[in-house]
Design an enzyme around this catalytic site. Structure first.
Site, PDB file in Angstrom:
ATOM      1  N   ASP A  55      50.212  -8.419  -9.500  1.00  0.00           N
ATOM      2  CA  ASP A  55      50.101  -8.659 -10.947  1.00  0.00           C
ATOM      3  C   ASP A  55      51.245  -9.522 -11.464  1.00  0.00           C
ATOM      4  O   ASP A  55      51.053 -10.383 -12.323  1.00  0.00           O
ATOM      5  CB  ASP A  55      50.090  -7.331 -11.711  1.00  0.00           C
ATOM      6  CG  ASP A  55      48.778  -6.598 -11.505  1.00  0.00           C
ATOM      7  OD1 ASP A  55      47.803  -7.260 -11.085  1.00  0.00           O
ATOM      8  OD2 ASP A  55      48.739  -5.381 -11.752  1.00  0.00           O
ATOM      9  N   CYS A  86      13.801  45.260 -15.648  1.00  0.00           N
ATOM     10  CA  CYS A  86      12.980  44.472 -14.728  1.00  0.00           C
ATOM     11  C   CYS A  86      13.481  44.686 -13.310  1.00  0.00           C
ATOM     12  O   CYS A  86      14.624  44.347 -12.984  1.00  0.00           O
ATOM     13  CB  CYS A  86      13.067  42.989 -15.101  1.00  0.00           C
ATOM     14  SG  CYS A  86      12.133  41.939 -13.968  1.00  0.00           S
ATOM     15  N   CYS A 107       6.437  38.484 -17.956  1.00  0.00           N
ATOM     16  CA  CYS A 107       7.154  38.548 -16.678  1.00  0.00           C
ATOM     17  C   CYS A 107       6.188  38.987 -15.577  1.00  0.00           C
ATOM     18  O   CYS A 107       5.534  40.022 -15.705  1.00  0.00           O
ATOM     19  CB  CYS A 107       8.330  39.519 -16.767  1.00  0.00           C
ATOM     20  SG  CYS A 107       9.118  39.773 -15.156  1.00  0.00           S
ATOM     21  N   CYS A 116      12.721  36.220 -18.388  1.00  0.00           N
ATOM     22  CA  CYS A 116      12.194  37.549 -18.638  1.00  0.00           C
ATOM     23  C   CYS A 116      13.240  38.278 -19.476  1.00  0.00           C
ATOM     24  O   CYS A 116      14.433  38.225 -19.190  1.00  0.00           O
ATOM     25  CB  CYS A 116      11.986  38.258 -17.298  1.00  0.00           C
ATOM     26  SG  CYS A 116      11.935  40.050 -17.441  1.00  0.00           S
ATOM     27  N   LYS A 124      22.034  -2.480   8.039  1.00  0.00           N
ATOM     28  CA  LYS A 124      21.331  -3.179   6.965  1.00  0.00           C
ATOM     29  C   LYS A 124      21.806  -2.613   5.628  1.00  0.00           C
ATOM     30  O   LYS A 124      21.536  -1.462   5.300  1.00  0.00           O
ATOM     31  CB  LYS A 124      19.826  -3.001   7.123  1.00  0.00           C
ATOM     32  CG  LYS A 124      19.045  -3.772   6.094  1.00  0.00           C
ATOM     33  CD  LYS A 124      17.574  -3.830   6.483  1.00  0.00           C
ATOM     34  CE  LYS A 124      16.789  -4.662   5.503  1.00  0.00           C
ATOM     35  NZ  LYS A 124      16.766  -4.077   4.155  1.00  0.00           N
ATOM     36  N   LYS A 138      14.215   0.698  10.409  1.00  0.00           N
ATOM     37  CA  LYS A 138      14.516   1.484   9.219  1.00  0.00           C
ATOM     38  C   LYS A 138      14.847   2.922   9.585  1.00  0.00           C
ATOM     39  O   LYS A 138      14.284   3.481  10.524  1.00  0.00           O
ATOM     40  CB  LYS A 138      13.302   1.475   8.282  1.00  0.00           C
ATOM     41  CG  LYS A 138      13.028   0.119   7.644  1.00  0.00           C
ATOM     42  CD  LYS A 138      14.198  -0.304   6.788  1.00  0.00           C
ATOM     43  CE  LYS A 138      13.849  -1.398   5.794  1.00  0.00           C
ATOM     44  NZ  LYS A 138      13.153  -0.961   4.614  1.00  0.00           N
ATOM     45  N   GLU A 143      23.706  -5.201  13.310  1.00  0.00           N
ATOM     46  CA  GLU A 143      24.560  -4.828  12.178  1.00  0.00           C
ATOM     47  C   GLU A 143      23.807  -3.847  11.283  1.00  0.00           C
ATOM     48  O   GLU A 143      22.571  -3.830  11.290  1.00  0.00           O
ATOM     49  CB  GLU A 143      24.964  -6.068  11.377  1.00  0.00           C
ATOM     50  CG  GLU A 143      23.781  -6.699  10.662  1.00  0.00           C
ATOM     51  CD  GLU A 143      24.085  -8.047  10.028  1.00  0.00           C
ATOM     52  OE1 GLU A 143      25.216  -8.257   9.579  1.00  0.00           O
ATOM     53  OE2 GLU A 143      23.165  -8.876   9.983  1.00  0.00           O
ATOM     54  N   ARG A 164      18.284 -13.937  -4.432  1.00  0.00           N
ATOM     55  CA  ARG A 164      17.199 -14.250  -3.505  1.00  0.00           C
ATOM     56  C   ARG A 164      15.931 -14.620  -4.273  1.00  0.00           C
ATOM     57  O   ARG A 164      15.175 -15.487  -3.849  1.00  0.00           O
ATOM     58  CB  ARG A 164      16.933 -13.052  -2.597  1.00  0.00           C
ATOM     59  CG  ARG A 164      15.783 -13.276  -1.656  1.00  0.00           C
ATOM     60  CD  ARG A 164      15.594 -12.129  -0.688  1.00  0.00           C
ATOM     61  NE  ARG A 164      14.531 -12.437   0.230  1.00  0.00           N
ATOM     62  CZ  ARG A 164      13.232 -12.324  -0.047  1.00  0.00           C
ATOM     63  NH1 ARG A 164      12.866 -11.893  -1.235  1.00  0.00           N
ATOM     64  NH2 ARG A 164      12.317 -12.636   0.827  1.00  0.00           N
ATOM     65  N   TYR A 185      25.941 -12.350   6.053  1.00  0.00           N
ATOM     66  CA  TYR A 185      25.179 -12.009   7.248  1.00  0.00           C
ATOM     67  C   TYR A 185      24.545 -13.192   7.980  1.00  0.00           C
ATOM     68  O   TYR A 185      24.049 -13.023   9.080  1.00  0.00           O
ATOM     69  CB  TYR A 185      24.167 -10.897   6.995  1.00  0.00           C
ATOM     70  CG  TYR A 185      23.058 -11.211   6.005  1.00  0.00           C
ATOM     71  CD1 TYR A 185      22.069 -12.150   6.299  1.00  0.00           C
ATOM     72  CD2 TYR A 185      22.989 -10.536   4.799  1.00  0.00           C
ATOM     73  CE1 TYR A 185      21.054 -12.422   5.401  1.00  0.00           C
ATOM     74  CE2 TYR A 185      21.967 -10.798   3.889  1.00  0.00           C
ATOM     75  CZ  TYR A 185      21.006 -11.746   4.200  1.00  0.00           C
ATOM     76  OH  TYR A 185      20.001 -12.014   3.319  1.00  0.00           O
ATOM     77  N   ALA A 221      51.392  -4.048  -8.148  1.00  0.00           N
ATOM     78  CA  ALA A 221      52.391  -4.491  -9.125  1.00  0.00           C
ATOM     79  C   ALA A 221      52.906  -5.881  -8.763  1.00  0.00           C
ATOM     80  O   ALA A 221      53.044  -6.761  -9.616  1.00  0.00           O
ATOM     81  CB  ALA A 221      53.543  -3.498  -9.183  1.00  0.00           C
ATOM     82  N   CYS A 280       7.724  42.699 -14.414  1.00  0.00           N
ATOM     83  CA  CYS A 280       7.830  43.888 -15.267  1.00  0.00           C
ATOM     84  C   CYS A 280       7.007  43.757 -16.543  1.00  0.00           C
ATOM     85  O   CYS A 280       7.036  44.642 -17.397  1.00  0.00           O
ATOM     86  CB  CYS A 280       9.287  44.182 -15.606  1.00  0.00           C
ATOM     87  SG  CYS A 280       9.999  43.018 -16.782  1.00  0.00           S
ATOM     88  N   ASP A 297      22.183  -1.836   1.750  1.00  0.00           N
ATOM     89  CA  ASP A 297      21.208  -1.629   0.689  1.00  0.00           C
ATOM     90  C   ASP A 297      21.749  -2.222  -0.606  1.00  0.00           C
ATOM     91  O   ASP A 297      22.269  -1.532  -1.462  1.00  0.00           O
ATOM     92  CB  ASP A 297      20.949  -0.125   0.540  1.00  0.00           C
ATOM     93  CG  ASP A 297      19.637   0.148  -0.150  1.00  0.00           C
ATOM     94  OD1 ASP A 297      18.912  -0.821  -0.455  1.00  0.00           O
ATOM     95  OD2 ASP A 297      19.345   1.326  -0.400  1.00  0.00           O
TER      96      ASP A 297
END
Ligand code: JCF
Length: 677
Positions: free
Chosen positions: A37, A433, A409, A427, A116, A315, A114, A137, A226, A34, A412, A118
């Site tokens: 803002d 059954c 089935c 079934c 890696k 990895k 560090e 990249r 990095y 708040a 049965c 994703d």
């Protein structure tokens, strides 16, 4: 007025940027949203009145740009490199040997380590401290100009926090989305009927390439720096680690888990430590990056092809593995659903040996185009059920066979039905059954339901086949059939007594267990608890109208219909009344009580072999703490075997039975996922 306006604008921009940095980079907010803002509104007001005084680093300038028609391609000053990979410790040790040989030293090398991330690599160019360009990249040689989008990311500094910035500085980093931000984004998309993303990485990629920066601004993206890619007119420290600390002082977020390691052996420890923390991190990582810390040494080592010789990414083991489908069986579930299950050549995936994977239903078999004998990719993430992710068509053997979904089935021979719009094929035999009858009874006695120990799957099969039990009430009448029980194979005096005692004990239960045990379609444990908390008594649940039911969190129209249908069938009501008549009872429940559940309840574990991080008893306590049952011997009811070093006959037995096997690392991950360590 201008002079004071300019001063105030200056002051506000400085203050707001400091607050924003504390919040988005340091994770240590200085003021409430708040308050922020309020100041921001004041700034916008002043800037509107005096547009000439708008500063480039003003927070208002992060979102000011217009949508572009596409992105222009720009060459990187210095190519953005990729990383060589190592998939096991040996490959890391080989990497280190190569380095020592090239450098001509026997001494320990210092590394910077560090996680890696994703996400997506980007390059940010600062001239005299001001952000002038941000590129993806791309192919490493040239990327797309996404400056306006990058500016909307709060952890991207617009101006470096220093009086003496380098004339030119190019910073490389990874843009990613937190797991929490990803969940929120997908939830919003779902509510708005929009398209959802499969993972945080795809969400980050999609967000960065929005043509309208205003859309990017709404996505919860983070930049983590990095390395320094290029600089002019400034001498950077000789240590990679020190460079990153320097960047952090200039206002970049760097990974708080980044550290220096004095030897390769410390690097291996670091890998083990981060692997354990991985499930708890609020962002996806796919490995660890190791870099030679000394920039002088980095220069000596140079590059091969597109990767530096002085860095490597270790990895994490894949959550996917390739194996062969030996056969496909069809199981008939409690509600008649026919489920195809692929029997696999056992394969190790993310710490667990997997022998079975679900194929879900016929549509899934068609979608995958899978045949018996096919090589398939098995996917297993966290502790979810393994599934067949993909068929490797080019490896299909000549003798492969099509999967024939049954036309009746398999148990049965009743007709099968498929409700329009549903993928499940069922079934229609209902309690005719024997498979459904057996499954319903197995469900009834399960640990999360009535918890009757000693009444295992095999015994239930036997008792149903002999016509001794047909419904749950019959279980409580077994006490009058002790002679017959004693005549069964492998049922001595002791086991019969134990069985009858646990049947007797199960009469004292809890309402949510009882509701769950009834096996109403779509009423799982969570729904049973929600119903119990909401209605507080069985009578109220039985009497509830569809509208009443819809007032329960967790209950939608379909579930409500299943519940109504269940209690409108007299056979079901007879069973409920019969159970109460034989003495099944539970304590009173208060209205709106939350009835919580435990993450591993209903699952049975066996521990074997030597563990490095705890004694077997310690591990047992931790599993029990999460609601699991831990027993001493492997049986068909065992859900998972935890195998330490030198595991013996239990391991062999578990392999024979096709039971999941977990190593110690996988257990630690499991415990940590549930907040136990
Ligand atoms: O977190 C990453 N994804 C990451 C990627 C971290 C690094 O230190 C990297 C990288 C890609 C290339 N370093 C290089 C040289």
């Amino acid at each position: 007025m201008s002079d004071t306006t300019a001063n105030r604008i200056n002051q506000l921009v400085r203050q707001l940027n400091e607050y924003s940095y504390a919040y988005h980079v340091k994770d240590e907010p200085l003021v409430s949203d708040a308050e922020y803002d309020h100041l921001y509104q004041e700034l916008i007001h002043l800037e509107q009145a005096a547009p000439n005084f708008i500063l480039p680093e003003s927070p208002s300038q992060r979102v000011g740009e217009k949508p572009s028609g596409g992105f222009e391609t720009v060459a990187h000053t210095v190519p953005m490199l990729s990383l060589d990979n190592a998939f096991d410790n040996q490959q890391l040790l080989d990497f280190e040997q190569r380095l020592k040989k090239l450098i001509g030293t026997e001494e320990e090398i210092t590394y910077c380590c560090e996680p890696k991330l994703d996400g997506l690599a980007v390059s940010l160019r600062y001239e005299n401290g001001l952000l002038v360009q941000g590129l993806t990249r791309g192919d490493g040689v040239a990327g797309e100009n996404i400056t306006s989008n990058l500016k909307t990311i709060r952890s991207v500094p617009i101006r470096l926090n220093t009086e003496t910035p380098p004339p030119v500085l190019e910073v490389r980093g990874e843009v990613y989305m937190t797991k929490a931000g990803f969940e929120r984004l997908n939830q919003q998309a779902e509510e708005a009927g929009g398209k959802t993303f499969v993972n945080p990485r795809n969400a980050a990629a999609g967000s960065l390439r929005q043509l309208d920066p205003a859309l990017t601004a709404k996505r919860p993206l983070v930049l983590c720096a990095y390395s320094i890619g290029y600089t002019e007119g400034w001498q950077q420290p000789d240590s990679h680690y020190d460079s990153l600390i320097n960047m952090s002082e200039w206002g970049f977020r760097i990974n708080p888990l980044m550290t220096r390691a004095e030897s390769m052996s410390d690097c291996l420890d670091y890998y083990a430590r981060i692997s354990q923390q991985r499930p708890k991190l609020d962002y996806d990582i796919d490995g660890i990056v190791y870099k030679v810390d000394s920039l002088t040494l980095q220069q000596t080592l140079g590059f091969i092809a597109r990767a530096p010789r002085w860095a490597i990414a270790r990895k994490f083991p894949a959550e996917e593995a390739i194996t062969q489908i030996i056969d496909v069986d069809f199981q008939v579930g409690r509600t008649g659903a026919i489920t195809p299950v692929a029997r696999l050549e056992p394969v190790f995936v993310a710490g667990v040996t997997v022998s079975n994977a679900t194929l879900h239903n016929r549509d899934e078999i068609d979608r995958l185009g899978v045949q018996i004998g096919d090589f398939v990719a098995i996917h297993r993430a966290g502790d979810v059920i393994p599934k067949v992710a993909k068929v490797l068509l080019d490896k299909r053997p000549e003798q492969s066979r099509e999967v024939h979904f049954p036309t009746e089935c398999p148990v049965c021979s009743s007709e099968l039905e498929q409700i329009t719009g549903e993928a499940v094929i069922r079934c229609t035999g209902g309690l005719i059954c024997s498979a459904q009858r057996k499954q319903s009874l197995k469900h009834f006695v399960a640990r999360k339901a009535m918890d009757i120990e000693g009444l295992g799957d095999k015994l239930i099969d036997q008792l149903v086949d002999l016509g001794l039990i047909n419904n749950p009430v019959d279980i409580y009448r077994l006490i009058d059939k002790k002679d017959i029980l004693l005549s069964l194979e492998r049922m001595g005096e002791k086991s019969v007594d134990n069985l009858l005692t646990s049947i007797e004990n199960s009469k004292t239960t809890e309402l949510h267990r009882f509701i769950y045990a009834l096996g109403i379609r779509e009423v799982g444990e969570a729904t049973a608890r929600a119903l119990t908390g909401h209605f507080a008594s069985l009578d109220n649940i039985i009497k509830a109208t569809s509208d009443d039911l819809l007032n329960v969190d967790d209950v939608g129209p379909i579930v409500a219909q299943h519940i109504r249908r269940f209690f409108s069938q007299s056979a079901n009501v007879d069973i409920v009344e019969g159970l109460i008549e034989v003495g099944v009872h539970w304590p009173d429940v208060e209205k709106n009580q939350t009835v919580t559940e435990q993450p591993l309840s209903g699952l049975s574990y066996v521990i074997t072999g030597t563990l490095a991080n705890f004694s077997r008893d310690e591990l047992k306590d931790k599993l029990i703490q999460l609601g699991a049952k831990v027993s001493g011997s492997v049986s068909a009811k065992t859900h998972c075997l935890i195998a330490g070093e030198k595991a013996g006959s239990k391991l062999t037995k578990a392999q024979d039975l096709g039971i999941d096997i977990m190593d110690e690392t996988a257990v630690i991950t499991l415990l940590e996922q549930h907040g136990v360590s």
